[in-house]
Motif scaffolding. Structure first.
Motif, short mmCIF file in Angstrom:
data_model
loop_
_atom_site.label_atom_id
_atom_site.label_comp_id
_atom_site.label_asym_id
_atom_site.label_seq_id
_atom_site.Cartn_x
_atom_site.Cartn_y
_atom_site.Cartn_z
N GLU A 1 50.30 44.88 48.92
CA GLU A 1 49.97 43.66 49.66
C GLU A 1 50.07 42.46 48.74
O GLU A 1 49.78 42.55 47.55
N HIS A 2 50.44 41.33 49.32
CA HIS A 2 50.49 40.09 48.55
C HIS A 2 49.07 39.64 48.26
O HIS A 2 48.20 39.71 49.13
N SER A 3 48.81 39.18 47.05
CA SER A 3 47.45 38.83 46.65
C SER A 3 46.93 37.56 47.31
O SER A 3 45.73 37.33 47.35
N CYS B 1 43.23 35.67 37.64
CA CYS B 1 44.39 36.08 36.83
C CYS B 1 44.60 37.59 36.92
O CYS B 1 45.73 38.06 37.07
N GLN B 2 43.53 38.36 36.83
CA GLN B 2 43.65 39.82 36.90
C GLN B 2 44.15 40.25 38.27
O GLN B 2 45.00 41.15 38.37
N HIS B 3 43.64 39.63 39.33
CA HIS B 3 44.06 39.97 40.69
C HIS B 3 45.54 39.63 40.89
O HIS B 3 46.31 40.41 41.45
N TYR B 4 45.95 38.46 40.42
CA TYR B 4 47.34 38.04 40.55
C TYR B 4 48.25 38.99 39.77
O TYR B 4 49.28 39.44 40.27
N PHE B 5 47.87 39.31 38.54
CA PHE B 5 48.69 40.17 37.70
C PHE B 5 48.79 41.58 38.27
O PHE B 5 49.87 42.19 38.28
N ASP C 1 48.38 28.52 41.12
CA ASP C 1 46.96 28.81 40.90
C ASP C 1 46.78 29.67 39.65
O ASP C 1 45.88 29.45 38.84
N PHE C 2 47.65 30.67 39.51
CA PHE C 2 47.60 31.54 38.34
C PHE C 2 47.84 30.75 37.05
O PHE C 2 47.11 30.92 36.07
N GLN C 3 48.84 29.87 37.06
CA GLN C 3 49.12 29.06 35.87
C GLN C 3 47.95 28.16 35.52
O GLN C 3 47.59 28.04 34.34
N ALA C 4 47.35 27.52 36.51
CA ALA C 4 46.22 26.62 36.26
C ALA C 4 45.04 27.38 35.67
O ALA C 4 44.41 26.93 34.71
N ALA C 5 44.74 28.54 36.23
CA ALA C 5 43.62 29.35 35.73
C ALA C 5 43.90 29.83 34.31
O ALA C 5 43.01 29.80 33.44
N SER C 6 45.12 30.25 34.05
CA SER C 6 45.43 30.74 32.70
C SER C 6 45.38 29.62 31.67
O SER C 6 44.96 29.82 30.54
N ARG C 7 45.76 28.40 32.07
CA ARG C 7 45.66 27.25 31.14
C ARG C 7 44.20 26.95 30.82
O ARG C 7 43.87 26.68 29.67
N ARG C 8 43.35 26.97 31.84
CA ARG C 8 41.93 26.70 31.59
C ARG C 8 41.33 27.76 30.67
O ARG C 8 40.55 27.44 29.77
N TYR D 1 33.24 23.41 31.99
CA TYR D 1 33.84 24.71 32.26
C TYR D 1 32.85 25.78 31.82
O TYR D 1 32.84 26.21 30.68
N ASP D 2 31.99 26.20 32.73
CA ASP D 2 30.94 27.14 32.38
C ASP D 2 31.41 28.59 32.52
O ASP D 2 32.54 28.86 32.91
N GLU D 3 30.53 29.50 32.19
CA GLU D 3 30.88 30.93 32.18
C GLU D 3 31.21 31.43 33.58
O GLU D 3 32.08 32.29 33.75
N GLN D 4 30.56 30.91 34.59
CA GLN D 4 30.85 31.34 35.97
C GLN D 4 32.28 30.95 36.37
O GLN D 4 33.00 31.75 36.98
N ALA D 5 32.70 29.75 36.00
CA ALA D 5 34.07 29.31 36.30
C ALA D 5 35.07 30.12 35.49
O ALA D 5 36.15 30.46 35.99
N ARG D 6 34.71 30.43 34.25
CA ARG D 6 35.57 31.25 33.41
C ARG D 6 35.78 32.63 34.01
O ARG D 6 36.89 33.14 34.05
N GLN D 7 34.70 33.23 34.50
CA GLN D 7 34.78 34.55 35.10
C GLN D 7 35.64 34.51 36.37
O GLN D 7 36.43 35.42 36.61
N ALA D 8 35.49 33.46 37.16
CA ALA D 8 36.31 33.32 38.38
C ALA D 8 37.78 33.22 38.02
O ALA D 8 38.63 33.82 38.69
N ASP D 9 38.11 32.47 36.96
CA ASP D 9 39.50 32.36 36.53
C ASP D 9 40.02 33.69 36.01
O ASP D 9 41.17 34.05 36.24
N ARG D 10 39.20 34.43 35.27
CA ARG D 10 39.60 35.75 34.79
C ARG D 10 39.96 36.67 35.96
O ARG D 10 40.98 37.35 35.95
N GLU D 11 39.07 36.68 36.97
CA GLU D 11 39.30 37.54 38.13
C GLU D 11 40.56 37.12 38.89
O GLU D 11 41.32 37.98 39.34
#
Length: 79
Positions: A60-62, A40-44, A68-75, A28-38
């Motif tokens: 508009e619906h995201s 989560c932020q987009h969904y929220f 997907d949001f739950q999986a990213a937030s868990r990671r 789980y590298d920094e690039q994957a972390r940043q993708a998950d952050r984005e």
């Protein structure tokens, strides 16, 4: 009290010695972390604008599912 005799083992199975270098890629590298952050932020942001619209119109619906949001937030929480 009884004792069980165990034969001495010379080397572990699959012992490749010290001359073999094992390198693995980060799971789980920094690039994957940043993708998950984005994600989560987009969904929220989409959820907030749908639940609490600023100008009274629905946003508009995201396109991101709650799963997907739950999986990213868990990671993100595990790292």
């Amino acid at each position: 009290m009884s004792t069980i005799a165990v034969p001495v083992q010379d080397a572990l199975p699959f012992d490749f010695g010290s001359d073999v270098l094992v390198v693995s890629a980060p799971v789980y590298d920094e690039q994957a972390r940043q993708a998950d952050r984005e994600l989560c932020q987009h969904y929220f942001a989409g959820w907030c604008s749908t639940a609490f619209p600023v100008d009274g119109t629905q946003a508009e619906h995201s396109g991101t599912t709650f799963a997907d949001f739950q999986a990213a937030s868990r990671r993100l929480a595990e790292s």
